[in-house]
Enzyme design. Structure first.
Site, PDB file in Angstrom:
ATOM      1  N   MET A  87      19.784  33.584  73.676  1.00  0.00           N
ATOM      2  CA  MET A  87      21.227  33.362  73.744  1.00  0.00           C
ATOM      3  C   MET A  87      21.540  31.974  73.175  1.00  0.00           C
ATOM      4  SD  MET A  87      23.688  33.886  77.012  1.00  0.00           S
ATOM      5  CE  MET A  87      25.442  33.736  76.897  1.00  0.00           C
ATOM      6  N   CYS A  88      21.321  30.918  73.902  1.00  0.00           N
ATOM      7  CA  CYS A  88      21.454  29.529  73.459  1.00  0.00           C
ATOM      8  C   CYS A  88      22.841  29.225  72.910  1.00  0.00           C
ATOM      9  CB  CYS A  88      20.398  29.172  72.422  1.00  0.00           C
ATOM     10  SG  CYS A  88      18.701  29.342  73.032  1.00  0.00           S
ATOM     11  N   GLY A  89      23.182  27.951  72.888  1.00  0.00           N
ATOM     12  CA  GLY A  89      24.446  27.499  72.335  1.00  0.00           C
ATOM     13  C   GLY A  89      24.208  26.325  71.412  1.00  0.00           C
TER      14      GLY A  89
END
Length: 311
Positions: free
Chosen positions: A1-3
């Site tokens: 996912m990560c941003g």
């Protein structure tokens, strides 16, 4: 996912530390394990900033013996820098295990990096005239407060909030990544590169070093290789879209530029805002609105889109 998030001011500086902290904190839900910043400050003539660590955060909590080992490692780094003739102008203990040095050195920086990283558990996170790379476990506010990033004056920055999937929850596996020994380059990435090992072995044969098993590090090394060959940053990024397999959106920063690239499918999200004075981008619009709370027009970059902006 990560941003991931990036911001660049054109023709002026700003409190880039606070801005990136706010942007990344709003993306905490995309990655609670670690947070990283690559921030570009105002250079001082003939000086470099060296960011390094001699242990992981979890190591520092293990008791007296490890605290003495950490002190011994730091002392050995100091001894080796002096041996190589590196002038240490200023030192800051960001944490017990991570440090910021301002240095002067007219010699071979690769030799400096190799000799320092030969000290047990020591890793240079970044070395550059403008780049300072900070990453640790915790959300953006926690890391920013720990490393005193609010009030950091600069022109541009990129950052990352990480959800660990295929590698450990530690500083070494956190983004951003710097490609040694190329000064002032950093990369953050959301996605997966399926030809990571093939390309890594090719770059290792060129004597590039990798400090993790994270596929995102490959992007920084790949781009550094192209830049060292004299390829323009935008052209290097265009080539990367052709050569990387997988799904990805990544941001890259150099001493005066910020770039963005997306793969063929454009499956990993990115929202972009651009004006004459400021460019901001992030995995979600909520991050951009932390620095631009008024009504703004944003758009989603297309598949295979590569963009580069200059400060």
């Amino acid at each position: 996912m990560c941003g991931i998030a990036g911001i660049i001011h054109r023709n002026r500086s700003s409190d880039i530390g606070s801005e990136m902290t706010s942007m990344l904190q709003s993306l905490k839900h995309r990655g609670p394990d670690s947070t990283g910043f690559a921030i570009y400050g105002m250079p001082r003539e003939d000086e470099f900033v060296l960011r390094f660590k001699v242990a992981e955060q979890e190591d520092a909590a293990k008791g007296y013996n490890i605290h003495q080992e950490i002190r011994d490692r730091r002392a050995e780094v100091d001894r080796r820098l002096a041996e190589l003739g590196v002038e240490v102008v200023e030192t800051v203990d960001a944490t017990e295990y991570a440090y910021r040095y301002r240095i002067r050195h007219g010699g071979d920086m690769r030799k400096v990096v190799d000799y320092v990283e030969d000290v047990t558990s020591t890793e240079i996170l970044s070395l550059g005239s403008r780049l300072e790379l900070i990453k640790d476990l915790g959300d953006a506010s926690t890391v920013s407060d720990q490393y005193a990033l609010r009030g950091f004056n600069g022109t541009h920055a990129i950052g990352h909030t990480r959800m660990a999937t295929e590698s450990d929850v530690d500083i070494r596996s956190a983004h951003p990544y710097w490609a040694y020994p190329y000064n002032d380059i950093a990369v953050v990435h959301n996605g997966q590169l399926t030809n990571y090992w093939i390309m890594r072995r090719e770059l290792e044969r060129k004597d590039f070093r990798f400090m993790s098993s994270c596929d995102s590090e490959l992007i920084s090394v790949y781009l550094a290789d192209k830049l060292q060959e004299g390829v323009d940053l935008e052209e290097a990024m265009v080539r990367s879209v052709d050569e990387f397999d997988g799904v990805f959106t990544y941001l890259v920063a150099t001493s005066d530029k910020l770039g963005m690239a997306k793969d063929d499918m454009a499956a990993k999200p990115m929202v972009l805002y651009e004006s004459d004075d400021l460019v901001a981008m992030a995995s979600e619009e909520v991050a951009i609105r932390q620095v631009l709370p008024h009504e703004i027009d944003t758009h989603d970059p297309y598949d295979r889109e590569v963009r580069v902006w200059q400060s």
